[in-house]
Write an enzyme that holds these catalytic residues in place. Structure first.
Site, short mmCIF file in Angstrom:
data_model
loop_
_atom_site.label_atom_id
_atom_site.label_comp_id
_atom_site.label_asym_id
_atom_site.label_seq_id
_atom_site.Cartn_x
_atom_site.Cartn_y
_atom_site.Cartn_z
N SER A 164 0.90 -1.27 -0.25
CA SER A 164 -0.19 -0.05 0.09
C SER A 164 0.41 1.22 0.01
CB SER A 164 -1.29 0.07 1.29
OG SER A 164 -1.99 1.05 0.81
N ASP B 97 -9.69 -4.36 -4.19
CA ASP B 97 -9.68 -3.05 -3.76
C ASP B 97 -10.06 -2.01 -3.98
OD1 ASP B 97 -7.64 -1.58 -2.34
OD2 ASP B 97 -6.05 -2.93 -2.57
N HIS C 161 -7.59 -5.77 0.23
CA HIS C 161 -7.13 -4.69 0.46
C HIS C 161 -6.59 -5.81 1.99
CE1 HIS C 161 -4.37 -0.93 0.59
NE2 HIS C 161 -4.21 -1.18 1.91
#
Length: 315
Positions: A159, A252, A282
């Site tokens: 991320s 996601d 995610h």
């Protein structure tokens, strides 16, 4: 209509029933505490991979020393060394929240992992995290003989940490510091971009659009910076970069952001192994204890990264 992995669906229902307010309605301090509860306090110590040693150290940052943690696997050296940057929207996350991920990379990839506790927003907005990541990665690059034992160095992150890893990879190319590989797990690569997954997966899948916007508001003080490659590496020069493993999750909001970067790398001639895992969300790299599918994705991801580190694609 995409179908979420049933085991992850159970986890999401439990989280939804917790009674906690959404992250974007919390203060940064509250969000950090809540994330630690989820990733640290509720973790089964028996499920944490064993490594040969874990050492807390300090490394240079952009404005002073940073806490870092070195994981050494039970494998014969010399070994490659990986500079790791944790996720959390540049606002939450620390060495402890990503301890499991670092142990997993160290053991499955036979690599020394140096996890860096870079400064967080809003106390330290962009480019503080970038400055920290670059300074720490340069120190790792200059310390390989002590850390890993040979000249192989890579970057990895999930991320926000994937964003920082991509930025470091571009800087290292420009500084003529060769990288063996980069591992980008559902990375943020285009902070000002608009993609279908932002709408398709806007809510209900752990990371939602309001929280993404909240993270961005904390980290990016000046909207005019959104095109800066240090903030949005998709807008940087991509040729000549290290081979990359780029993995994304079907459900996601950041799926298309990462997919776009994988395509752009490939178009620039960079060797890329790209996977989009169906039914996953995610944060799946820390959800293997909850989901067989998530664990399988983690193992496949690490196998791809290990191949690059140990003499596979691009070497």
């Amino acid at each position: 209509m995409p179908t979420i992995d049933p085991q992850l669906d159970v986890l999401l229902q439990l989280m939804a029933g917790s009674g906690n307010p959404p992250m974007h309605e919390q203060t940064p301090e509250e969000a950090r505490r809540g994330f630690r509860v989820l990733t640290v306090d509720l973790r089964d110590p028996a499920a944490v991979p064993e490594v040969a040693s874990v050492e807390d150290v300090t490394v240079p940052g952009g404005a002073g020393d940073l806490a870092a943690r070195v994981y050494r696997p039970a494998a014969d050296g010399p070994l490659p060394t990986v500079a790791f940057f944790h996720g959390g929207g540049f606002v939450i996350g620390d060495l402890d929240t990503h301890d499991l991920t670092c142990r997993t990379i160290a053991t499955l990839c036979d690599a020394v992992v140096v996890s860096v506790d870079y400064r967080l927003a809003p106390e330290h907005p962009f480019p503080a995290a970038v400055d920290d990541a670059l300074a720490a990665a340069r120190w790792v690059s200059d310390s390989l003989a002590d850390l890993g034992g040979d000249d192989r160095i890579a970057v990895a992150g999930d991320s926000a940490g994937g964003n920082l890893s991509a930025v470091v990879a571009q800087a290292f190319r420009d500084e003529d510091r060769p990288l063996s590989a980069q591992l980008l797990v559902y990375p943020v690569t285009d902070m000002g971009g608009s993609y279908p997954s932002h709408t398709e997966n806007a809510e209900g899948y752990f990371l939602d659009r309001p929280t993404m916007d909240w993270f961005g508001a904390q980290y990016v003080g000046d909207p005019s910076a959104l095109g800066d490659p240090r903030l949005s590496p998709l807008h940087g020069r991509l040729d000549g970069l290290a081979p990359a493993v780029v993995v994304t999750a079907e459900l996601d909001p950041l799926r298309d952001d990462g997919n776009a970067y994988a395509r752009a790398l490939a178009d620039a001639g960079v060797p890329v192994e790209h996977r989009t895992f169906p039914g996953l969300i995610h944060g799946f790299v820390d959800m293997g204890r909850h989901s067989t599918a998530a664990q399988a994705a983690v193992e496949e991801t690490c196998a791809l990264f290990r191949t690059m580190l140990h003499g596979g694609a691009g070497r």
